[in-house]
Scaffold this motif. Structure first.
Motif, PDB file in Angstrom:
ATOM      1  N   ALA A 109       0.846  -1.201   0.000  1.00  0.00           N
ATOM      2  CA  ALA A 109       0.000   0.000   0.000  1.00  0.00           C
ATOM      3  C   ALA A 109       0.873   1.240   0.000  1.00  0.00           C
ATOM      4  CB  ALA A 109      -0.933   0.005   1.203  1.00  0.00           C
ATOM      5  N   LEU A 151      -3.947   4.004  -1.338  1.00  0.00           N
ATOM      6  CA  LEU A 151      -3.918   3.043  -2.433  1.00  0.00           C
ATOM      7  C   LEU A 151      -3.321   1.733  -1.936  1.00  0.00           C
ATOM      8  CD1 LEU A 151      -2.679   5.326  -5.377  1.00  0.00           C
ATOM      9  CD2 LEU A 151      -5.039   4.697  -4.776  1.00  0.00           C
ATOM     10  N   GLU A 152      -4.093   0.645  -2.056  1.00  0.00           N
ATOM     11  CA  GLU A 152      -3.630  -0.625  -1.504  1.00  0.00           C
ATOM     12  C   GLU A 152      -4.076  -1.791  -2.374  1.00  0.00           C
ATOM     13  OE1 GLU A 152      -5.288  -0.771   2.390  1.00  0.00           O
ATOM     14  OE2 GLU A 152      -7.347  -1.003   1.700  1.00  0.00           O
ATOM     15  N   PRO A 204      -2.897  -3.533  -5.014  1.00  0.00           N
ATOM     16  CA  PRO A 204      -3.031  -3.401  -6.471  1.00  0.00           C
ATOM     17  C   PRO A 204      -2.816  -4.730  -7.187  1.00  0.00           C
ATOM     18  CG  PRO A 204      -0.831  -2.755  -5.801  1.00  0.00           C
ATOM     19  CD  PRO A 204      -1.594  -3.049  -4.528  1.00  0.00           C
ATOM     20  N   PHE A 253      -4.586   0.141  -9.297  1.00  0.00           N
ATOM     21  CA  PHE A 253      -5.351   0.261  -8.061  1.00  0.00           C
ATOM     22  C   PHE A 253      -6.812   0.508  -8.416  1.00  0.00           C
ATOM     23  CE2 PHE A 253      -1.050   1.683  -7.214  1.00  0.00           C
ATOM     24  CZ  PHE A 253      -0.739   1.127  -5.992  1.00  0.00           C
ATOM     25  N   THR A 263     -10.346   1.915  -7.061  1.00  0.00           N
ATOM     26  CA  THR A 263     -10.835   2.811  -6.012  1.00  0.00           C
ATOM     27  C   THR A 263     -12.292   3.184  -6.291  1.00  0.00           C
ATOM     28  OG1 THR A 263     -10.248   4.886  -7.137  1.00  0.00           O
ATOM     29  CG2 THR A 263      -8.502   3.795  -5.881  1.00  0.00           C
ATOM     30  N   THR A 279     -11.676   7.506  -8.737  1.00  0.00           N
ATOM     31  CA  THR A 279     -10.324   7.805  -9.193  1.00  0.00           C
ATOM     32  C   THR A 279     -10.010   9.299  -9.167  1.00  0.00           C
ATOM     33  OG1 THR A 279      -8.780   7.568 -11.045  1.00  0.00           O
ATOM     34  CG2 THR A 279     -11.085   7.833 -11.608  1.00  0.00           C
ATOM     35  N   VAL A 289      -8.142  10.805  -6.001  1.00  0.00           N
ATOM     36  CA  VAL A 289      -6.804  10.319  -5.650  1.00  0.00           C
ATOM     37  C   VAL A 289      -5.757  11.362  -6.042  1.00  0.00           C
ATOM     38  CG1 VAL A 289      -5.084   8.536  -6.086  1.00  0.00           C
ATOM     39  CG2 VAL A 289      -7.502   7.919  -5.919  1.00  0.00           C
ATOM     40  N   LEU A 336      -2.972  11.650  -7.449  1.00  0.00           N
ATOM     41  CA  LEU A 336      -2.062  10.875  -8.279  1.00  0.00           C
ATOM     42  C   LEU A 336      -0.780  11.645  -8.592  1.00  0.00           C
ATOM     43  CD1 LEU A 336      -1.796   8.130  -9.598  1.00  0.00           C
ATOM     44  CD2 LEU A 336      -2.985   9.023 -11.616  1.00  0.00           C
ATOM     45  N   VAL A 374      -4.959   4.258 -11.670  1.00  0.00           N
ATOM     46  CA  VAL A 374      -5.984   4.329 -10.632  1.00  0.00           C
ATOM     47  C   VAL A 374      -7.339   4.303 -11.340  1.00  0.00           C
ATOM     48  CG1 VAL A 374      -6.924   5.640  -8.707  1.00  0.00           C
ATOM     49  CG2 VAL A 374      -4.458   5.631  -9.124  1.00  0.00           C
ATOM     50  N   THR A 389     -11.713   3.223 -11.525  1.00  0.00           N
ATOM     51  CA  THR A 389     -13.021   3.037 -10.894  1.00  0.00           C
ATOM     52  C   THR A 389     -13.888   2.214 -11.842  1.00  0.00           C
ATOM     53  OG1 THR A 389     -12.878   5.130  -9.700  1.00  0.00           O
ATOM     54  CG2 THR A 389     -15.080   4.198 -10.018  1.00  0.00           C
ATOM     55  N   THR A 399      -5.196  -2.162 -17.193  1.00  0.00           N
ATOM     56  CA  THR A 399      -6.289  -1.993 -16.230  1.00  0.00           C
ATOM     57  C   THR A 399      -7.462  -2.887 -16.581  1.00  0.00           C
ATOM     58  OG1 THR A 399      -5.608   0.277 -15.751  1.00  0.00           O
ATOM     59  CG2 THR A 399      -7.901  -0.315 -15.267  1.00  0.00           C
TER      60      THR A 399
END
Length: 271
Positions: free
Chosen positions: A137, A141-142, A144, A156, A158, A161, A164, A166, A187, A189, A218
């Protein structure tokens, strides 16, 4: 030496393309690539693309990719679509990330990006761990996922997004010792079973309006987790890309590419 270039973009991710398939250009060094990519004193771009002959004969030509900081990287999905539009016909193209296949389409292209890799040493990571849900993490953010789609990505998922930070977390994760080749940070969603919203911190570039390989990585990570179907729309700040993971393990990316302008520069001004 006066050199011609083509400026193109895919969903706002922009490129300077040099065509050296007929030879004649001096050696493109990391320093020259960075100087040309500089938005203040150069032409300005996220990536500089160099087209060359493939002496192995395994492809129609080779595509080399330099990020804005001058580092040479393995793959670039958006640039692949731009090159397809520039080339004007289907082609097999060698990259440092593997062989890809380009096919121009109306307003853009479809690219066969090859097969994804999931083993920790193929990302690569500094040590062994599960790449589907990594026990690490950084701030909020954890856990991934990590995927190599020609270049390395960490993803990640979330709830939103857009909230975040970033711009803060991206460079920290990119340069973490866990990633010996650095890493692209995504990141995302999940909106529904066929739609993903995505922002990307690209190694050697920073925040980008679009990242084709990031969209591929992704989508594949979301599919592996059972969050979405095998054909999805990935919405980036610059616009949408269509990503399909076929039954024979190929990644197909479809989306637009645009010619911005053409020009020339004096090589010695940047060497």
């Amino acid at each position: 030496m006066r050199v011609s270039f083509t400026k193109m973009h895919g969903l706002g991710n922009d490129f300077v393309i040099l065509d050296n398939r007929n030879g004649g250009l001096p050696e493109l060094t990391n320093a020259v690539a960075a100087a040309l990519a500089n938005r203040t004193t150069g032409i300005g771009c996220d990536q500089l693309i160099l087209l060359e002959n493939d002496e192995s004969g395994d492809s129609d030509f080779r595509m080399r990719i330099f990020n804005a900081d001058g580092s040479e990287v393995e793959a670039c999905g958006n640039a692949s679509r731009a090159v397809a539009l520039l080339h004007g016909e289907s082609a097999r193209v060698a990259t440092d990330g593997g062989l890809i296949a380009l096919e121009p389409a109306e307003g853009g292209a479809r690219v066969d990006m090859g097969t994804p890799r999931f083993e920790w040493q193929d990302i690569p990571l500094a040590y062994a761990m599960d790449t589907l849900s990594m026990p690490v993490a950084w701030g909020p953010l954890e856990n991934p996922a990590a995927v190599n789609v020609g270049n390395p990505h960490v993803i990640f998922f979330t709830d939103d997004t857009d909230v975040v930070e970033l711009d803060v977390l991206g460079p920290e994760i990119e340069h973490d010792p866990l990633f010996p080749d650095r890493i692209n940070v995504n990141v995302a969603t999940i909106e529904d079973r066929t739609n993903i919203r995505l922002r990307v911190w690209e190694r050697g570039v920073g925040l980008t309006r679009a990242c084709g390989t990031g969209a591929c990585a992704t989508a594949i990570a979301a599919m592996r987790r059972g969050l979405v179907e095998r054909n999805v729309t990935v919405a980036l700040p610059g616009g949408p890309l269509q990503i399909e993971w076929t039954k024979d393990n190929r990644i197909l990316m479809t989306g637009p590419a645009t010619l911005s302008f053409v020009g020339t520069f004096e090589w010695s001004d940047f060497a």
